[in-house]
Design an enzyme around this catalytic site. Structure first.
Site, mmCIF file in Angstrom:
data_model
loop_
_atom_site.group_PDB
_atom_site.id
_atom_site.type_symbol
_atom_site.label_atom_id
_atom_site.label_comp_id
_atom_site.label_asym_id
_atom_site.label_seq_id
_atom_site.Cartn_x
_atom_site.Cartn_y
_atom_site.Cartn_z
ATOM 1 N N CYS B 175 1.023 -1.240 -0.047
ATOM 2 C CA CYS B 175 -0.495 -0.086 0.085
ATOM 3 C C CYS B 175 0.941 1.031 0.360
ATOM 4 O O CYS B 175 0.887 2.159 -1.183
ATOM 5 C CB CYS B 175 -0.601 0.266 1.327
ATOM 6 S SG CYS B 175 -1.851 1.520 1.493
ATOM 7 N N CYS B 180 -1.556 1.636 -2.896
ATOM 8 C CA CYS B 180 -2.468 3.038 -2.812
ATOM 9 C C CYS B 180 -1.659 4.247 -2.577
ATOM 10 O O CYS B 180 -2.393 4.998 -2.915
ATOM 11 C CB CYS B 180 -3.167 2.391 -1.532
ATOM 12 S SG CYS B 180 -3.463 1.065 -0.965
ATOM 13 N N LYS B 183 0.486 5.347 -6.144
ATOM 14 C CA LYS B 183 -0.808 5.404 -7.052
ATOM 15 C C LYS B 183 -1.795 6.319 -7.449
ATOM 16 O O LYS B 183 -1.815 7.517 -7.721
ATOM 17 C CB LYS B 183 -1.762 4.059 -7.135
ATOM 18 C CG LYS B 183 -2.577 3.670 -6.053
ATOM 19 C CD LYS B 183 -4.126 3.862 -7.145
ATOM 20 C CE LYS B 183 -5.158 3.746 -5.745
ATOM 21 N NZ LYS B 183 -5.247 2.103 -5.514
ATOM 22 N N LYS B 184 -2.310 6.670 -5.357
ATOM 23 C CA LYS B 184 -3.229 7.751 -5.309
ATOM 24 C C LYS B 184 -2.813 9.402 -5.797
ATOM 25 O O LYS B 184 -3.061 10.148 -6.062
ATOM 26 C CB LYS B 184 -3.643 7.702 -4.513
ATOM 27 C CG LYS B 184 -5.011 8.797 -3.293
ATOM 28 C CD LYS B 184 -6.465 8.228 -3.972
ATOM 29 C CE LYS B 184 -7.644 10.017 -4.410
ATOM 30 N NZ LYS B 184 -7.460 10.586 -2.843
ATOM 31 N N GLY B 248 12.202 -13.782 6.341
ATOM 32 C CA GLY B 248 11.445 -14.505 8.060
ATOM 33 C C GLY B 248 10.916 -16.109 7.177
ATOM 34 O O GLY B 248 10.234 -16.140 5.947
ATOM 35 N N GLY B 313 -3.248 -5.845 -18.999
ATOM 36 C CA GLY B 313 -4.240 -6.769 -17.609
ATOM 37 C C GLY B 313 -4.914 -5.400 -17.794
ATOM 38 O O GLY B 313 -4.628 -3.780 -17.995
ATOM 39 N N ALA B 314 -5.995 -5.974 -17.043
ATOM 40 C CA ALA B 314 -7.452 -4.664 -16.960
ATOM 41 C C ALA B 314 -8.001 -4.708 -15.575
ATOM 42 O O ALA B 314 -8.956 -4.564 -15.326
ATOM 43 C CB ALA B 314 -8.149 -5.138 -18.508
ATOM 44 N N SER B 315 -7.027 -5.641 -14.102
ATOM 45 C CA SER B 315 -7.132 -5.368 -13.538
ATOM 46 C C SER B 315 -7.787 -3.489 -13.041
ATOM 47 O O SER B 315 -7.595 -3.258 -14.175
ATOM 48 C CB SER B 315 -6.319 -6.050 -12.822
ATOM 49 O OG SER B 315 -5.247 -5.440 -13.317
ATOM 50 N N TYR B 316 -8.166 -3.417 -12.157
ATOM 51 C CA TYR B 316 -7.797 -2.130 -11.305
ATOM 52 C C TYR B 316 -6.379 -1.579 -11.419
ATOM 53 O O TYR B 316 -6.672 -0.552 -11.352
ATOM 54 C CB TYR B 316 -8.408 -1.826 -10.127
ATOM 55 C CG TYR B 316 -7.503 -1.918 -8.792
ATOM 56 C CD1 TYR B 316 -7.123 -1.021 -8.137
ATOM 57 C CD2 TYR B 316 -7.760 -3.744 -7.945
ATOM 58 C CE1 TYR B 316 -6.499 -2.078 -7.001
ATOM 59 C CE2 TYR B 316 -7.062 -3.910 -6.754
ATOM 60 C CZ TYR B 316 -6.579 -3.064 -6.078
ATOM 61 O OH TYR B 316 -5.384 -3.306 -5.050
ATOM 62 N N LEU B 319 -6.249 -0.594 -14.505
ATOM 63 C CA LEU B 319 -6.969 0.370 -14.965
ATOM 64 C C LEU B 319 -6.393 2.254 -14.335
ATOM 65 O O LEU B 319 -6.674 2.831 -15.654
ATOM 66 C CB LEU B 319 -8.159 0.363 -14.822
ATOM 67 C CG LEU B 319 -8.960 -0.877 -16.355
ATOM 68 C CD1 LEU B 319 -9.974 -0.607 -16.314
ATOM 69 C CD2 LEU B 319 -8.229 -1.077 -17.244
ATOM 70 N N GLU B 320 -6.131 1.344 -13.530
ATOM 71 C CA GLU B 320 -5.584 3.156 -12.303
ATOM 72 C C GLU B 320 -4.608 3.862 -13.149
ATOM 73 O O GLU B 320 -3.874 4.608 -13.216
ATOM 74 C CB GLU B 320 -5.574 2.394 -11.637
ATOM 75 C CG GLU B 320 -6.717 2.005 -10.725
ATOM 76 C CD GLU B 320 -6.587 2.374 -8.860
ATOM 77 O OE1 GLU B 320 -8.044 2.388 -8.233
ATOM 78 O OE2 GLU B 320 -5.449 1.320 -8.677
ATOM 79 N N GLY B 408 -2.181 -9.278 -12.886
ATOM 80 C CA GLY B 408 -3.103 -10.878 -11.117
ATOM 81 C C GLY B 408 -1.299 -10.500 -10.456
ATOM 82 O O GLY B 408 -0.262 -10.199 -11.173
ATOM 83 N N ASP B 450 -3.965 -10.046 2.302
ATOM 84 C CA ASP B 450 -4.101 -10.287 0.728
ATOM 85 C C ASP B 450 -4.107 -11.518 0.532
ATOM 86 O O ASP B 450 -4.346 -11.869 -0.589
ATOM 87 C CB ASP B 450 -2.919 -9.484 0.114
ATOM 88 C CG ASP B 450 -3.722 -7.753 -0.385
ATOM 89 O OD1 ASP B 450 -4.005 -7.432 0.377
ATOM 90 O OD2 ASP B 450 -2.688 -7.296 -1.197
ATOM 91 N N HIS B 588 -26.658 20.212 -1.695
ATOM 92 C CA HIS B 588 -26.561 20.791 -2.212
ATOM 93 C C HIS B 588 -25.477 21.820 -1.999
ATOM 94 O O HIS B 588 -25.097 22.476 -1.595
ATOM 95 C CB HIS B 588 -27.944 21.730 -2.888
ATOM 96 C CG HIS B 588 -28.263 22.176 -4.322
ATOM 97 N ND1 HIS B 588 -28.091 21.116 -5.670
ATOM 98 C CD2 HIS B 588 -27.915 22.975 -5.204
ATOM 99 C CE1 HIS B 588 -28.235 21.433 -6.679
ATOM 100 N NE2 HIS B 588 -28.576 22.870 -5.755
ATOM 101 N N GLU B 593 -25.562 14.142 -3.633
ATOM 102 C CA GLU B 593 -26.442 14.206 -3.969
ATOM 103 C C GLU B 593 -27.637 13.262 -5.042
ATOM 104 O O GLU B 593 -28.851 13.146 -4.378
ATOM 105 C CB GLU B 593 -27.503 15.467 -3.518
ATOM 106 C CG GLU B 593 -27.010 16.166 -4.987
ATOM 107 C CD GLU B 593 -27.580 17.694 -4.881
ATOM 108 O OE1 GLU B 593 -28.689 18.075 -4.138
ATOM 109 O OE2 GLU B 593 -26.745 18.555 -5.812
#
Lengths: 528, 613
Positions: B175, B180, B183-184, B248, B313-316, B319-320, B408, B450, B588, B593
């Site tokens: 991560c 995460c 990439k974010k 380990g 590959g078109a995993s998330y 695509l991300e 993958g 994971d 609003h 909403e």
């Protein structure tokens, strides 16, 4: 029938201008009015007449029309003292939520341009902002919405009158159009949804003459320049926020506290953030005089309550944001017997939105004790139409209404403020979980996150029902909505904690809140 | 029944006893010595099947125990009588762990399931540590830190085997280092690129020439990651968790070998182990893939701009990465073997894909690479990719600067000695099956993150599971990790947030006729001024008609979907229904909403397109 008779006794005979006959709507009015008149007066009658074409009024009208009723909407925008006027759709669309959120977005984009180089974007200086370009884009969007509202009314066969309406009697309303032409409308049910307009401090010399309000700011063709915003309502802070954001020298003058009615800890964080981002604050100050200088600039004189001294400053624009007055004064409500609260001129309503006259209703900002928010007005209007015309008996639930203040750092909230919770349940029975957090996106740009703060107000007894949520940070508007649903579902602190976060977001900080104020522990979030 | 819980045995009074009070005291002292002198003391009868079960349990835990077989000692009857006085339990087996009376067979197994037994065993352990966590990622760290809160002696082993391209990183796992977080941030960089374009429409004026500098961005992101690595180490130290940067590997049920970078080996024992080794990107096993391709392990620290990129590959993940690379102005192609975002709602997945296409990303569907060749060295170099159709003999070729494999991930479970201690893995996937307490088939070995079979591969899930596991093991808690209704967001340029079931899965579970799907397209206010498409953003909820229209699936494609989805996930946890959505007031003007005003059902077939001006 009694009501009809009352309508016919009205003093309609005074009006002489012609109106086109409304094919279905004569209901014998011609007889009553015509006798002894030189010109025959036509009267149109409806199942429902809505006065005011804002969010609440339009929603109510459209819903009623959908239920097969014959509906009319009377809408008229009295130009502001500065001469600003606009189209159908009311405050939200024209001089409220929509333009302000767009200008807020313009300001946010300014911040993003500054951030961009940290993320590798090579933007050449200088960076300038063109008010004209922004305002034109915003105004064009608003105009397209005005058009859209007209089309929607037509699609649903709601008759739209661009007239200034006032009561003749409890079933009849007369409307005057731009050219002075008078129309008479009668209806079985009348809904007042006239909203409110900005208040001017008429006691201050030069205030009306030289000042502008939120009715004008979004429609200015030229940049307001160096601006003094007077007031500390959310309107004031939002305007000051985006003006600062697009690079204008902006000062907020406030008499007492910011964001009255909102959680006060959050409110001070909001202003603290604004101060650190360049908005000047004159606290405890009250203006006393506005004068125009030969240069065209405005000289403002004010009194500093703390020191008792008088001070002056020069601005290009003075924006009043000291509250709003309900639009009830010109409705001749007394002719219909509709009661208003004499203190604030708002219309007194019950849970059914009914006024003191059973078939006359009031929704939206004009009704007393209601949150002045577009979505509440819309929902209230819809539900009212459904109740009136038999689709449902559901009442509007005004509790736990979420809202967001779109200051540069957005403040979203739902439910009780900490003060309210303590007042209602007692300090001993309230547990407040809170955290200062740093949005991931701030790290790379090294943006200051001192005011990014969340607090959740809960009952102390397990399972610790959530009473209120307060979120200060980017996208607070988007974040708050789902939690509002959670609170509606009766979420407990335990359930919020059991929810897995979405990583990496700001909203996940809510489901990670674990430090209570009572514990006295440091509430700063560090790392994942 | 060998040990009916809660059954009170009648206490023998001295008068009716066959023992003199003196002898009774003497026997009591003897039993007390046995109970206090042995970590695990089992009073048993050699023929009792329940006793046998308990003995097996302790053997499987690798815990030594002392047995007194009542049927094989002379004064067995007296022992049983005095035991009854001591423990209020007349039957055998009668088990004491670290001086604490656990109970009989059922109670012991129950204590084992609840973690109480482990807790008792650890009170006085001969092992080096109470807990050793293998893997210093999100799940491992959260478990270790939580365990340390209970005063336990905890060690974390973390070691990053460099990627085939040589990328390596610090403490914190996927991560923080290659997932995460970077990439974010790159997603944010791409969003800022969009913001720059938008800003002109909002009145901002500056030189039209705006270029993106990959090195500046990467350096800023890597600096942030380094600061996180550092803060993780600091936090472990603060909480008194021992941290070793070593690989380990189990060598005995309670012993692991730690091998550091220099190849030095050290051995540590613990009474409980948590495996949290996570996963690493998979390779295709074709010629040239390990030599020339990169994966998400390499991309975020790539020292040069990747240039023209093929994402396989078109995993998330695929695509991300494709999304932000295109957002930074690169020429990007995605090669897809079959579907986009497998496991996600396919209607949403296709919408994500078509938005990417609109952003200029090319898709090559139903192709898979068979050969990667280097044509030119360089930073980046030039690669030739040959791909074969999945449906026929057709092949295509392409030339790219960078080939990013996102096909993958593989669990890091095959080289940590699990076979030596008998921890079962799914041979095919490498994943570890666990019970609802994250326990493997070997009772003192647990797993989170994971590598778990059938569980979502998400940081916050691992963190939650790790934390709750530590609380159960050492804090007497019974709370289990709830893997239902876990929200997540795919950070493609237009974000896709979801919680609960996909439409396909919902139909499978509830049947189509029992579901009502409400949906709408919407136009974010901020998009109006910039003239962006008004029929791109989409909201959908799936409701169970026969359960009060309870929301079983929530799907949103739009800006800030990540921020929006979280609160709705809380609401779903609290039993969100369509009626409650209707009753809730919108904020609003926001995108979120839209969910408070969904009126059109899919089954109605009504038009949901938004009209323009």
């Amino acid at each position: 029938m009694a009501a009809m008779a009352a309508a016919l006794r009205g003093p309609v005979a005074r009006f002489r201008s012609r109106t086109r006959a409304w094919t279905r709507g004569t209901r014998g009015a011609a007889n009553a009015v015509g006798a002894g008149q030189q010109q025959q007066q036509q009267q149109q009658s409806f199942d429902l007449l809505v006065i005011g074409g804002g969010s609440g009024g339009l929603a109510c009208a459209k819903e009623a029309a959908q239920l097969g009723k014959k509906v009319a909407v009377a809408d008229y925008v009295e130009p502001s003292p500065r001469g600003t006027r606009w189209g159908l759709g009311g405050t939200c669309v024209n001089v409220g939520c929509i333009p302000k959120k767009l200008m807020h977005q313009a300001a946010l984009l300014g911040g993003m341009i500054k951030d961009a180089h940290h993320y590798g974007w090579e933007v050449t200086l200088p960076i300038q902002h063109s008010w004209k370009k922004m305002a034109e884009a915003v105004q064009n969007h608003v105009k397209s919405l005005n058009w859209g509202h007209r089309v929607q009314l037509q699609d649903r066969k709601v008759k739209y009158f661009n007239i200034k309406a006032s009561f003749v009697n409890e079933h009849m309303v007369q409307g005057v159009d731009k050219g002075g032409k008078v129309t008479l409308l009668s209806a079985d049910h009348i809904v007042i949804a006239t909203g409110g307009r900005p208040r001017y401090p008429t006691q201050i010399k030069g205030a009306m003459e030289y000042g502008v309000t939120s009715d004008d700011i979004f429609w200015l063709k030229e940049s307001p320049g160096k601006t003094l915003v007077v007031g500390a309502s959310y309107v004031a802070l939002e305007c000051a926020g985006f003006l600062t954001g697009i690079g204008l020298d902006t000062t907020v003058m406030m008499r007492s506290i910011p964001l009255r009615g909102f959680d006060q800890q959050m409110s001070s964080l909001v202003t603290e953030h604004m101060e650190s981002h360049g908005t000047r604050f004159l606290k405890g100050c009250v203006p006393s005089l506005i004068q125009k200088l030969p240069t065209g600039q405005l000289q403002v004189t004010w009194e500093d309550h703390a020191s008792g001294k008088e001070d002056t400053g020069t601005f290009d624009t003075v924006l009043w944001a000291i509250g709003r007055v309900p639009e009830t004064r010109n409705l001749n409500l007394e002719k219909a017997g509709v009661n208003v609260n004499p203190e604030n001129q708002k219309i007194v309503v019950d849970a059914q939105e009914a006024t003191s006259v059973p078939h006359i209703f009031a929704i939206g900002d004009v009704a007393e004790g209601r949150p002045e928010l577009t979505p509440t007005a819309i929902k209230a209007g819809k539900l009212l139409a459904q109740r009136l015309f038999g689709k449902s008996s559901a009442l509007m639930d005004y509790s736990n209404v979420p809202t967001t203040v779109f200051t540069p750092l957005e403040y979203g909230c739902v439910g009780l403020s900490e003060e309210e919770a303590v007042a209602l349940h007692g300090q001993e029975h309230v547990e407040v979980y809170h955290a200062y957090y740093k949005p991931l996106e701030f790290t790379v740009t090294d943006r200051d996150a001192s005011q990014c703060y969340i607090k959740m107000v809960c009952l102390r007894e397990p399972p610790q029902l959530v009473l209120g949520l307060h979120f200060l940070g980017p996208n607070a508007g988007e974040v708050t909505q789902g939690f509002a649903l959670g609170i509606k579902c009766g979420a407990s602190y335990a359930q919020v904690m059991q929810t897995v976060g979405i990583h990496p977001t700001c909203s996940e900080e809510v489901v990670k809140l674990h430090i209570s104020k009572r514990s006295g522990l440091e509430p700063t979030v560090t790392g994942c | 029944m060998s040990s009916p819980p809660g059954r009170r045995a009648r206490l023998s009074s001295p008068g009716t006893s066959r023992l003199s009070s003196e002898a009774r005291e003497e026997l009591r002292r003897r039993l007390k010595d046995l109970i206090e002198g042995n970590r695990v003391m089992i009073f048993s009868k050699s023929y009792c099947p329940h006793s046998a079960k308990v003995k097996e349990l302790f053997s499987s835990l690798g815990v030594e125990y002392y047995i007194l077989e009542l049927d094989q000692v002379d004064d067995g009857i007296n022992v049983q009588e005095v035991l009854t006085e001591i423990s209020n339990q007349k039957t055998v087996p009668n088990i004491f762990v670290n001086k604490v009376h656990v109970g009989g067979c059922d109670r012991t197994f129950q204590a084992h399931r609840s973690g109480l037994l482990q807790k008792l065993l650890h009170e006085d352990s001969a092992n080096d540590y109470d807990l050793i966590v293998i893997g210093g990622g999100s799940g491992g760290l959260s478990c270790a830190k939580e365990a340390a809160k209970f005063g336990k002696k905890v060690m974390v082993l973390d070691f990053v085997v460099p990627s085939p391209q040589g990328s390596s990183w610090g403490l914190g796992g996927t991560c923080v280092n290659v997932g995460c977080i970077p990439k974010k941030l790159m997603h944010q960089a791409a969003l800022l690129g969009q913001a720059l374009q938008d800003s002109r429409k909002y009145g901002w004026e500056y030189n039209k020439q705006v270029k993106h500098n990959w090195e500046t961005m990467t350096e800023a992101i890597q600096n942030h990651i380094s600061s996180l690595n550092w803060s993780y180490r600091l936090k472990l130290r603060e909480k008194g968790v021992a941290y070793i940067n070593a690989y380990g590997e189990f060598v005995e049920p309670s012993k692991i070998k730690a091998t550091n970078k220099k190849g030095q080996e050290t051995f540590y024992t613990a009474s409980t182990f948590v495996i949290a080794t996570g996963e690493r990107p998979r390779y295709l096993g074709i010629q040239g893939d390990k030599e020339y391709c990169i994966t998400s392990d390499d991309l975020f620290s790539l020292p040069h701009c990747p240039g023209r990129t093929l994402v396989v590959g078109a995993s998330y993940v695929g695509l991300e990465c494709a999304g932000f690379l295109a957002g930074l102005g690169l020429d990007v192609t995605v090669m897809v073997r079959s579907v986009l975002l497998r496991g996600f709602d396919q209607e949403m997945a296709e919408k994500v894909g078509s938005y990417l296409e609109k952003e200029g990303i090319k898709f090559q569907r139903k192709f898979t690479p068979v050969l990667i060749q280097q044509m030119e060295r360089g930073s980046p170099g030039v690669l030739r990719v040959v791909a074969k159709s999945t449906e026929g003999p057709e092949t295509i070729e392409g030339v790219y600067n960078t080939v990013l494999l996102a096909v993958g991930r593989e669990s890091c479970t095959r080289k940590i000695g699990l076979e030596k201690i008998g921890v079962k893995i799914n041979e095919k996937s490498g994943k570890i099956p666990v019970n609802d307490m994250e326990q493997t088939n070997v009772p003192h070995v647990y797993a989170v993150g994971d590598i778990l079979e059938g569980k979502p591969e998400l940081t916050p899930v691992a963190i939650q599971a790790g934390k709750l596991l530590a609380r159960r093991l050492f804090g007497g808690s019974l709370e289990k990790c709830d893997y239902i209704n876990i929200p997540t967001t795919v950070f493609t340029p237009l974000e896709y947030g979801c919680c609960g079931l996909s439409e396909e899965k919902a139909i499978e579970v509830y049947k189509k006729e029992n579901l009502e799907v409400y949906h709408n397209l919407f136009w974010p206010l901020e998009w109006t001024v910039t003239g962006r498409d008004n029929n791109t953003c989409y909201a959908k909820i799936i409701c169970n008609k026969f359960d009060n229209e309870r929301v079983v699936g929530f799907h949103l494609l739009g800006p800030n979907a990540g921020e929006i989805t979280q609160g709705f996930a809380v609401a779903m946890k609290c039993g969100l229904t369509k009626q409650l959505l209707n009753d809730t007031i919108g904020i609003h003007p926001t995108c979120s909403e839209v969910f408070t005003t969904l009126e059109i059902t899919k089954s109605s077939g009504l038009d949901i397109t938004q009209k323009g001006c």
